[in-house]
Design a protein around this motif. Structure first.
Motif, short mmCIF file in Angstrom:
data_model
loop_
_atom_site.label_atom_id
_atom_site.label_comp_id
_atom_site.label_asym_id
_atom_site.label_seq_id
_atom_site.Cartn_x
_atom_site.Cartn_y
_atom_site.Cartn_z
N THR A 2 0.83 -1.21 0.00
CA THR A 2 0.00 0.00 0.00
C THR A 2 0.86 1.26 0.00
O THR A 2 0.44 2.31 -0.46
N GLU A 3 2.07 1.10 0.49
CA GLU A 3 2.95 2.27 0.51
C GLU A 3 3.28 2.74 -0.90
O GLU A 3 3.35 3.91 -1.19
N LYS A 4 3.43 1.78 -1.77
CA LYS A 4 3.73 2.10 -3.16
C LYS A 4 2.58 2.90 -3.78
O LYS A 4 2.78 3.85 -4.51
N LEU A 5 1.40 2.45 -3.50
CA LEU A 5 0.21 3.13 -4.04
C LEU A 5 0.14 4.57 -3.55
O LEU A 5 -0.19 5.47 -4.29
N ASP A 6 0.50 4.73 -2.30
CA ASP A 6 0.44 6.06 -1.71
C ASP A 6 1.41 7.01 -2.41
O ASP A 6 1.08 8.16 -2.70
N THR A 7 2.56 6.49 -2.73
CA THR A 7 3.56 7.31 -3.41
C THR A 7 3.05 7.71 -4.79
O THR A 7 3.21 8.85 -5.22
N ALA A 8 2.43 6.77 -5.45
CA ALA A 8 1.91 7.06 -6.78
C ALA A 8 0.85 8.14 -6.72
O ALA A 8 0.79 9.02 -7.58
N GLN A 9 0.04 8.08 -5.70
CA GLN A 9 -1.02 9.08 -5.57
C GLN A 9 -0.43 10.45 -5.31
O GLN A 9 -0.94 11.44 -5.82
N LYS A 10 0.61 10.48 -4.54
CA LYS A 10 1.25 11.76 -4.23
C LYS A 10 1.78 12.40 -5.51
O LYS A 10 1.66 13.59 -5.74
N GLN A 11 2.37 11.57 -6.36
CA GLN A 11 2.91 12.10 -7.61
C GLN A 11 1.79 12.60 -8.50
O GLN A 11 1.92 13.57 -9.22
N ASN A 12 0.69 11.92 -8.42
CA ASN A 12 -0.46 12.28 -9.24
C ASN A 12 -1.07 13.60 -8.81
O ASN A 12 -1.73 14.28 -9.58
N ASP A 13 -0.82 13.92 -7.59
CA ASP A 13 -1.42 15.11 -7.01
C ASP A 13 -0.76 16.39 -7.52
O ASP A 13 -1.36 17.45 -7.52
N VAL A 14 0.47 16.25 -7.94
CA VAL A 14 1.19 17.43 -8.42
C VAL A 14 0.61 17.87 -9.75
O VAL A 14 0.46 17.10 -10.68
N THR A 15 0.26 19.11 -9.82
CA THR A 15 -0.33 19.63 -11.05
C THR A 15 0.74 19.71 -12.13
O THR A 15 1.79 20.31 -11.95
N LYS A 16 0.45 19.09 -13.22
CA LYS A 16 1.41 19.05 -14.30
C LYS A 16 1.20 20.28 -15.19
O LYS A 16 0.08 20.67 -15.46
N ILE A 17 2.31 20.82 -15.61
CA ILE A 17 2.23 21.96 -16.53
C ILE A 17 2.70 21.48 -17.90
O ILE A 17 3.77 20.91 -18.04
N VAL A 18 1.88 21.71 -18.87
CA VAL A 18 2.25 21.33 -20.23
C VAL A 18 2.22 22.56 -21.11
O VAL A 18 1.64 23.58 -20.75
N ALA A 19 2.85 22.45 -22.25
CA ALA A 19 2.82 23.56 -23.19
C ALA A 19 1.70 23.32 -24.20
O ALA A 19 1.60 22.24 -24.76
N CYS A 20 0.92 24.34 -24.38
CA CYS A 20 -0.15 24.23 -25.36
C CYS A 20 0.46 23.96 -26.74
O CYS A 20 1.35 24.69 -27.17
N PRO A 21 0.04 22.91 -27.41
CA PRO A 21 0.63 22.56 -28.71
C PRO A 21 0.45 23.64 -29.76
O PRO A 21 1.20 23.71 -30.72
N THR A 22 -0.53 24.49 -29.56
CA THR A 22 -0.80 25.52 -30.57
C THR A 22 -0.03 26.80 -30.30
O THR A 22 0.68 27.29 -31.16
#
Ligand SMILES: [Zn+2]
Length: 74
Positions: A2-22
């Motif tokens: 379950t610890e592994k899952l928790d880590t994955a969730q934490k990473q998922n929580d970080v808002t990702k910034i992407v560049a608009c393709p246009t």
């Protein structure tokens, strides 16, 4: 395990910034952003080609090519 899952969730929580393709603007990859990875609806439409087809409709190209009959003998 379950610890592994928790880590994955934490990473998922970080808002990702992407560049608009246009327009290359920074866009938050957020669930609220329904146009992601684009910054806005317009950029999405541009990428899809819908915007372009609205602006430039190909005119003047009527029926130049009637048939594929280019053998030269008629
Ligand atoms: Zn954009």
């Amino acid at each position: 395990m379950t610890e592994k899952l928790d880590t994955a969730q934490k990473q998922n929580d970080v808002t990702k910034i992407v560049a608009c393709p246009t327009c290359k603007k920074s866009v938050k990859w957020d669930q609220d952003n329904i146009f992601r990875p684009f910054c806005c609806k317009r950029c999405k439409l541009i990428d899809l080609g819908e915007w372009a087809s609205e602006g430039h409709k190909i005119a003047g190209e009527k029926s130049m090519f009637v048939d594929d009959d280019s053998s030269g003998e008629f």
